[in-house]
Write a protein that holds these residues in place. Sequence first.
Motif, mmCIF file in Angstrom:
data_model
loop_
_atom_site.group_PDB
_atom_site.id
_atom_site.type_symbol
_atom_site.label_atom_id
_atom_site.label_comp_id
_atom_site.label_asym_id
_atom_site.label_seq_id
_atom_site.Cartn_x
_atom_site.Cartn_y
_atom_site.Cartn_z
ATOM 1 N N LEU A 1 6.630 -6.004 9.200
ATOM 2 C CA LEU A 1 7.367 -5.208 9.184
ATOM 3 C C LEU A 1 6.881 -4.202 8.311
ATOM 4 N N ILE A 2 6.235 -4.132 7.187
ATOM 5 C CA ILE A 2 5.019 -4.066 6.033
ATOM 6 C C ILE A 2 4.130 -3.397 6.148
ATOM 7 N N ALA A 3 3.606 -3.869 7.957
ATOM 8 C CA ALA A 3 2.332 -3.960 8.675
ATOM 9 C C ALA A 3 1.845 -1.789 8.370
ATOM 10 N N GLY A 4 1.095 -1.393 7.821
ATOM 11 C CA GLY A 4 0.123 -0.281 7.710
ATOM 12 C C GLY A 4 0.997 0.271 6.516
ATOM 13 N N ILE A 5 1.446 -0.235 5.847
ATOM 14 C CA ILE A 5 2.539 0.658 4.677
ATOM 15 C C ILE A 5 1.898 -0.223 3.195
ATOM 16 N N THR A 6 0.684 1.217 2.169
ATOM 17 C CA THR A 6 -0.053 0.628 1.580
ATOM 18 C C THR A 6 0.987 0.956 -0.301
ATOM 19 N N PRO A 7 0.556 -1.259 0.141
ATOM 20 C CA PRO A 7 1.056 -1.445 -1.707
ATOM 21 C C PRO A 7 1.278 -0.354 -2.669
#
Length: 404
Positions: free
Chosen positions: A20-26
């Motif tokens: 789900l959060i792959a590719g999103i920079t925290p």
Amino acid sequence: MHNARLDLLTDYPFQRLSDLIAGITPGSAEPIVMSIGEPQHKPPAFVAEILAKEAAGWGKYPPIAGTPDFLDAAGSWAATRFGVPWLEPAKHLLPLSGTREGLFQLGLLALGGKGRETKTLVLLPNPFYQAYAAAAIMGGGEPVFVPATAENGFLPDFESLGPDVLSRAALAFVCSPANPQGSVAGAAYLDRLVSLARQHDFILAADECYSEIYNDTPPAGVLESCTRLGGGLKNVAAFHSLSKRSSAPGLRSGFVIAEEALIKPFLRLRSYSCASMPTPILAASAALWRDEAHVVENRALYRAKFALADQILGGVPGYRRPQAGFFLWLDVGNGEAFTRELWRRAGVKLLPGGYLGRAGADGHNPGDRYVRVAMVQDLATTERALTAIRALMTDRSYAEAAAQ
Ligand SMILES: Cc1ncc(COP(=O)(O)O)c(C=O)c1O
């Protein structure tokens, strides 16, 4: 090449979260993980000391039924905590290398009984701890997802299934205090469930691994119902663990209590299939079950964090303080969208509630609106995370955009 039943299980929730959060920079240089229920408090120092002292035990195959010392310690704890002085640990208690494997194996054990060919159903709350569904499916049964929602106090109403379904049940799981909602089954609820299990002859698996993480009042346990109702341990299997009580999830140490007629085949199944508990771990576990001081300290740490949650999230729609356990279960409208956005904005990792549930007959997954927050970090980290959660929960422009 593999067992096709496995395809009926979804990817494990943490894999789905990674996707789900792959590719999103925290949005933080120091991300905070509150997705997994892995206690970060320290286990007592004596655990390491005992493991070192008992090191010779690593050179031995462990006894599958445990040691007399472990059985005495775990059995005495259960007898005192739940008022079952009549318990005979050598007959009724089996060590488990973490309760997850025991909960799973119960599916293999409970389904396929002689003369019980029509008993193919496994009842479970929805949302639920994932091992229950695996027990049902890999055991060759059919899971029946019973909603545990705000409307019923987050406790499944098994009775409402009616006699036709109940008579076909081989096994039912109940989790109290519940993961993820933190609801607690009262004595009357548990009494009714035990009676229902006996009336329709299914095994009631009571997963009570959060029983020691509470605010003021110790949650009721299914073993108390056995004392109140009589009939010994008939149709009941109670699961306890050191993972949460003693902040020792890496120890892989728990146990199950059930009647001898169930423990015997359970032991046989485990003899063929499982990693039994090494003797150094049995020794450390015995010491942990005999010690309450560290549990009292552990509870105080959680209590402080829930007081903080009240302070930061109190009054925010969607927040409610759980009765027990260490999760917040927040109604945020869309759990996946909220998880993604919180990760992007603040680098706080939560678990979408829908990953712990399944769509029922009406196509509705009762977890979808929620996120689960594991309150396992220290107080300062928790404060940072809760502040970010509050900011997003109260952000009108986000809510409006999410509603589109
Ligand atoms: C509801 C519930 N049951 C059982 C377990 C398994 O615990 P363990 O295998 O560490 O004893 C967990 C762990 O997260 C849990 O949340």
